[in-house]
Design a protein around this motif. Structure first.
Motif, mmCIF file in Angstrom:
data_model
loop_
_atom_site.group_PDB
_atom_site.id
_atom_site.type_symbol
_atom_site.label_atom_id
_atom_site.label_comp_id
_atom_site.label_asym_id
_atom_site.label_seq_id
_atom_site.Cartn_x
_atom_site.Cartn_y
_atom_site.Cartn_z
ATOM 1 N N VAL A 28 0.839 -1.203 0.000
ATOM 2 C CA VAL A 28 0.000 0.000 0.000
ATOM 3 C C VAL A 28 0.873 1.251 0.000
ATOM 4 C CG1 VAL A 28 -1.668 1.341 1.331
ATOM 5 C CG2 VAL A 28 -1.998 -1.115 1.030
ATOM 6 N N TRP A 29 1.954 1.229 0.775
ATOM 7 C CA TRP A 29 2.896 2.348 0.774
ATOM 8 C C TRP A 29 3.495 2.543 -0.618
ATOM 9 C CZ3 TRP A 29 4.472 6.443 3.476
ATOM 10 C CH2 TRP A 29 4.091 6.552 4.824
ATOM 11 N N LEU A 30 3.893 1.449 -1.259
ATOM 12 C CA LEU A 30 4.484 1.548 -2.594
ATOM 13 C C LEU A 30 3.478 2.117 -3.589
ATOM 14 C CD1 LEU A 30 6.703 1.038 -4.665
ATOM 15 C CD2 LEU A 30 5.907 -1.346 -4.830
ATOM 16 N N MET A 31 2.227 1.667 -3.505
ATOM 17 C CA MET A 31 1.212 2.199 -4.412
ATOM 18 C C MET A 31 0.946 3.680 -4.142
ATOM 19 S SD MET A 31 -1.580 -0.844 -5.068
ATOM 20 C CE MET A 31 -1.918 -1.231 -3.335
ATOM 21 N N ALA A 32 0.974 4.080 -2.871
ATOM 22 C CA ALA A 32 0.761 5.487 -2.534
ATOM 23 C C ALA A 32 1.885 6.355 -3.084
ATOM 24 C CB ALA A 32 0.642 5.647 -1.018
ATOM 25 N N PRO A 76 -1.632 6.311 -11.712
ATOM 26 C CA PRO A 76 -2.257 6.434 -10.383
ATOM 27 C C PRO A 76 -3.701 5.994 -10.330
ATOM 28 C CG PRO A 76 -0.930 8.368 -10.866
ATOM 29 C CD PRO A 76 -0.981 7.573 -12.126
ATOM 30 N N GLN A 77 -4.433 6.132 -11.428
ATOM 31 C CA GLN A 77 -5.851 5.791 -11.389
ATOM 32 C C GLN A 77 -6.122 4.290 -11.473
ATOM 33 O OE1 GLN A 77 -7.829 7.969 -10.394
ATOM 34 N NE2 GLN A 77 -6.329 9.626 -10.565
ATOM 35 N N ALA A 81 -5.879 -1.382 -4.706
ATOM 36 C CA ALA A 81 -5.766 -1.288 -3.247
ATOM 37 C C ALA A 81 -7.012 -1.846 -2.567
ATOM 38 C CB ALA A 81 -5.537 0.160 -2.829
ATOM 39 N N ALA A 82 -8.186 -1.523 -3.132
ATOM 40 C CA ALA A 82 -9.437 -2.022 -2.551
ATOM 41 C C ALA A 82 -9.521 -3.534 -2.663
ATOM 42 C CB ALA A 82 -10.632 -1.369 -3.248
ATOM 43 N N VAL A 96 -3.883 5.266 -0.409
ATOM 44 C CA VAL A 96 -3.339 5.432 -1.763
ATOM 45 C C VAL A 96 -3.756 6.780 -2.339
ATOM 46 C CG1 VAL A 96 -3.395 4.551 -4.131
ATOM 47 C CG2 VAL A 96 -3.231 2.962 -2.206
ATOM 48 N N MET A 97 -5.004 7.171 -2.118
ATOM 49 C CA MET A 97 -5.457 8.471 -2.596
ATOM 50 C C MET A 97 -4.727 9.604 -1.884
ATOM 51 S SD MET A 97 -7.478 8.094 -5.044
ATOM 52 C CE MET A 97 -7.968 9.812 -5.107
#
Length: 409
Positions: A25-29, A128-129, A135-136, A151-152
């Motif tokens: 989640v951190w990486l995706m953020a 990003p989109q 993530a969900a 993430v948002m």
């Protein structure tokens, strides 16, 4: 928020350890923030780019407009593929293309070519989109809203800090250095995501043409989607018109320190992003209607303060905090609800919402440049009040409230 079904593929999402999930989640953020920043680096650098190419304020503002238009069209034609193509693969391709476009932008020898490349930078920066639906879907039971909000939050922090990085880093090393650095970062993120994300099987098995045609069906089916998207478009348009014109206002007030000043202002505005990770939980507790109304009121108040004060810098500072806070919380709340409408079509629903939203941003950027040229700062503030006020009126007239604007069966 509803929890997604277990993923087919190499890795079972339910078997993912809590530590690994947090790292992912951190990486995706971080990825969301770093890639979306490519769309906004230009805003605090417009005056420097104008000087470099001997272009007028109105002409150079087209860089920001075309970047937003490119981003919106990228969302329309590429983002739906998240339901049709394995997501890790498409993310890798897009990050590689994004890096190449940034290199070309940094090397551009002439202004007309730079305008075309601005469009392509936006078109290829839609990674990003793809990430909030991922993530969900990867989130442990009961944590979907929290993961999406985090993430948002990274994405929104990227929007804000891009202006700080662009203004300060670009002011120190030149605008081209900003794009060279970002191009390298895209490759690093490509490698990390490729190694970290599980394989995610597509949820749509039809043709690309059928995929795109389904967007219209989803748009007509989901009344809530339409309402949330149009309100978000007006709010984001107001947000974009401010950040496009503030550098011209500071150039008039501060002369050669405009880019650095805008960068520092963006850093101050980032305080508003701190509320983003909590927005998903607030939506579940208080409901989207209340959050949307509150966020719109904060944005309208911000423009009122900037207008009444005559654009005084000391008043712009607290107004920017309100503006960013309102925009970020409203957006996260709206997206949290959009992703719940139909989990199997999450990428396509996100496409519709984000395309409409970024059309609003492109319109706000264009209108902001024209308003600044003809009416100055007072006109910009008045337009901001008008756009945020109209968003509130649409919300009220359409009865965005529990049980209102329900989807068609």
């Amino acid at each position: 928020m509803q929890d997604m079904p277990t993923l087919p593929g190499e890795i079972d999402a339910t078997a993912m350890t809590a530590r690994r999930h947090r790292q992912l989640v951190w990486l995706m953020a971080v990825t969301a923030g770093a890639v979306v920043a490519n769309n906004y680096y230009n805003q605090p650098l417009l005056s420097e780019i104008a000087t470099d190419f001997r272009a007028s304020d109105r002409s150079v503002a087209m860089i920001a407009t075309l970047t937003q238009v490119g981003y919106a069209l990228g969302l329309l034609f590429l983002l739906p593929l998240g339901d049709m193509v394995e997501r890790r693969r498409i993310l890798s391709v897009l990050l590689a293309v994004s890096s190449a476009m940034l290199v070309c932008f940094a090397l551009a020898p002439g202004f007309p070519l730079l305008l075309g490349l601005a469009f392509l930078v936006g078109f290829s920066s839609i990674v990003p989109q793809f990430l909030p639906p991922i993530a969900a879907r990867l989130a442990p039971k009961g944590q979907s809203g929290r993961s999406v909000g985090f993430v948002m939050g990274g994405l929104l922090m990227g929007i804000i800090l891009s202006r700080f990085v662009g203004g300060v880093f670009g002011g120190a090393f030149g605008w081209r250095a900003v794009y060279w650095t970002s191009a390298g970062l895209m490759i690093v993120l490509l490698i990390l995501l490729r190694r970290s994300l599980p394989v995610m099987a597509p949820t749509f098995t039809g043709s690309y043409r059928r995929l795109l045609s389904s967007l219209a069906e989803l748009f007509l089916h989901h009344g809530r989607l339409r309402l949330l998207a149009f309100v978000a478009a007006l709010q984001f348009g107001a947000f974009a018109l401010f950040w496009t014109t503030i550098v011209f206002h500071f150039e008039r007030e501060l002369r050669h320190e405009a880019s650095t000043a805008v960068g520092l202002l963006a850093l101050i505005g980032a305080v508003g992003v701190l509320a983003a990770p909590m927005a998903g939980r607030l939506t579940d507790r208080l409901g989207t209607p209340l959050i949307i109304s509150a966020s719109g009121a904060l944005m309208a108040l911000a423009f009122m303060i900037m207008g009444v004060s005559g654009g005084a810098i000391l008043w712009i500072i607290p107004a920017v905090v309100l503006l960013d806070l309102g925009m970020q919380v409203g957006h996260v709340s709206s997206m949290s609800e959009v992703l719940q409408l139909d989990p199997e079509a999450s990428s396509r629903l996100n496409t519709i919402y984000m395309v409409i939203r970024f059309c609003g941003a492109a319109l706000g950027t264009f209108l902001g440049a024209q308003t600044w040229h003809f009416f100055g700062w007072t006109g910009v503030a008045a337009l901001g009040v008008g756009m945020t006020g109209l968003a509130l009126v649409i919300a009220a007239a359409s009865r965005i409230a529990p049980g209102a604007a329900t989807d068609h069966d």
